[in-house]
Design a protein around this motif. Structure first.
Motif, PDB file in Angstrom:
ATOM      1  N   GLU A   3      -2.090   1.710  -9.724  1.00  0.00           N
ATOM      2  CA  GLU A   3      -1.619   0.526 -10.431  1.00  0.00           C
ATOM      3  C   GLU A   3      -1.460   0.469 -11.279  1.00  0.00           C
ATOM      4  OE1 GLU A   3      -2.930  -2.892  -8.051  1.00  0.00           O
ATOM      5  OE2 GLU A   3      -2.280  -1.967  -6.441  1.00  0.00           O
TER       6      GLU A   3
ATOM      7  N   THR B  94      -0.507   0.464  -1.574  1.00  0.00           N
ATOM      8  CA  THR B  94      -0.935   0.470  -0.048  1.00  0.00           C
ATOM      9  C   THR B  94      -2.125   0.324   0.756  1.00  0.00           C
ATOM     10  OG1 THR B  94       0.756   1.111   0.897  1.00  0.00           O
ATOM     11  CG2 THR B  94       1.303  -0.873   0.644  1.00  0.00           C
TER      12      THR B  94
ATOM     13  N   SER C  48       9.934  -6.272  -9.906  1.00  0.00           N
ATOM     14  CA  SER C  48       8.953  -5.247 -10.398  1.00  0.00           C
ATOM     15  C   SER C  48       9.045  -4.616 -11.999  1.00  0.00           C
ATOM     16  CB  SER C  48       9.660  -4.381  -9.668  1.00  0.00           C
ATOM     17  OG  SER C  48       9.090  -2.881  -9.946  1.00  0.00           O
TER      18      SER C  48
ATOM     19  N   ARG D 123       8.897   0.206  -4.772  1.00  0.00           N
ATOM     20  CA  ARG D 123       7.379  -0.690  -5.269  1.00  0.00           C
ATOM     21  C   ARG D 123       5.825  -0.371  -5.374  1.00  0.00           C
ATOM     22  NH1 ARG D 123      10.785  -6.130  -5.973  1.00  0.00           N
ATOM     23  NH2 ARG D 123      12.081  -5.688  -6.103  1.00  0.00           N
ATOM     24  N   GLN D 124       6.341   0.279  -4.186  1.00  0.00           N
ATOM     25  CA  GLN D 124       4.637   0.548  -3.359  1.00  0.00           C
ATOM     26  C   GLN D 124       4.174   2.249  -2.930  1.00  0.00           C
ATOM     27  OE1 GLN D 124       5.156  -0.991   0.466  1.00  0.00           O
ATOM     28  NE2 GLN D 124       4.258  -3.073  -0.581  1.00  0.00           N
TER      29      GLN D 124
ATOM     30  N   LEU E 211       3.054   0.740  -9.488  1.00  0.00           N
ATOM     31  CA  LEU E 211       3.138   1.255  -8.394  1.00  0.00           C
ATOM     32  C   LEU E 211       1.920  -0.073  -7.510  1.00  0.00           C
ATOM     33  CD1 LEU E 211       4.560   4.971  -7.364  1.00  0.00           C
ATOM     34  CD2 LEU E 211       6.296   2.085  -7.455  1.00  0.00           C
ATOM     35  N   GLU E 212       2.300  -0.749  -6.438  1.00  0.00           N
ATOM     36  CA  GLU E 212       1.992  -1.555  -6.003  1.00  0.00           C
ATOM     37  C   GLU E 212       0.845  -0.411  -4.537  1.00  0.00           C
ATOM     38  OE1 GLU E 212       0.757  -4.488  -1.709  1.00  0.00           O
ATOM     39  OE2 GLU E 212       2.865  -4.530  -2.674  1.00  0.00           O
TER      40      GLU E 212
END
Length: 148
Positions: free
Chosen positions: A116, A124, A18, A84-85, A121-122
């Motif tokens: 993003e 979702t 990441s 990360r999300q 960060l992803e």
């Protein structure tokens, strides 16, 4: 995710690297940061009249009347941020005449791109609740009463 072979010949999923966690340190992003980015990105989409449900908008309107107060960019936005999300919930009021499905798709695209790009960060999911449809005549002053 990449796979790493084990000594037993099977593979184990290995977490993808990441941009927020490197050999030189970790970066954590606050919920407040993500909600502000999402709020600003949502307001940029044509057809969004306001953010928040009824009570949230009422509190926001009172807050804006206080001299020196700042705009609450995260009004109507709630987020869950992990390492990360991020998952984002958005409450809006749309303009009358706008195709709501197209508006929601535009909001999702703008919010995902902004979050993003700025945070790495992803995103979702972006869930959108349309609480109301704004009509132009709702902005006009109420008619004066004929009774004196």
């Amino acid at each position: 995710m990449s796979e790493k072979p084990t000594t037993a010949g099977t593979t184990v999923a290995k977490a993808a690297p990441s941009a927020l966690a490197t050999d030189q340190g970790r970066t954590s992003i606050s919920d407040t940061v993500v909600s502000k980015i999402a709020g600003i990105a949502t307001r940029e989409v044509s057809g969004v009249h306001n953010l928040g449900g009824g009570a949230t908008r009422a509190v926001g309107a009172l807050r804006e009347r206080i001299p020196g107060s700042r705009t609450n960019h995260s009004q109507g936005i709630s987020v869950e941020v992990g390492e990360r999300q991020a998952a984002i919930d958005i409450d809006i009021v749309s303009e009358y005449g706008v195709a709501i499905a197209d508006l929601a798709a535009g909001i999702r695209q703008n919010v995902v791109n902004a979050v993003e790009r700025m945070t790495a960060l992803e995103v979702t999911e972006v869930n959108i609740v349309v609480h109301d449809v704004h009509l132009e005549d709702e902005d006009s002053e109420p008619a004066e009463s004929r009774v004196e």
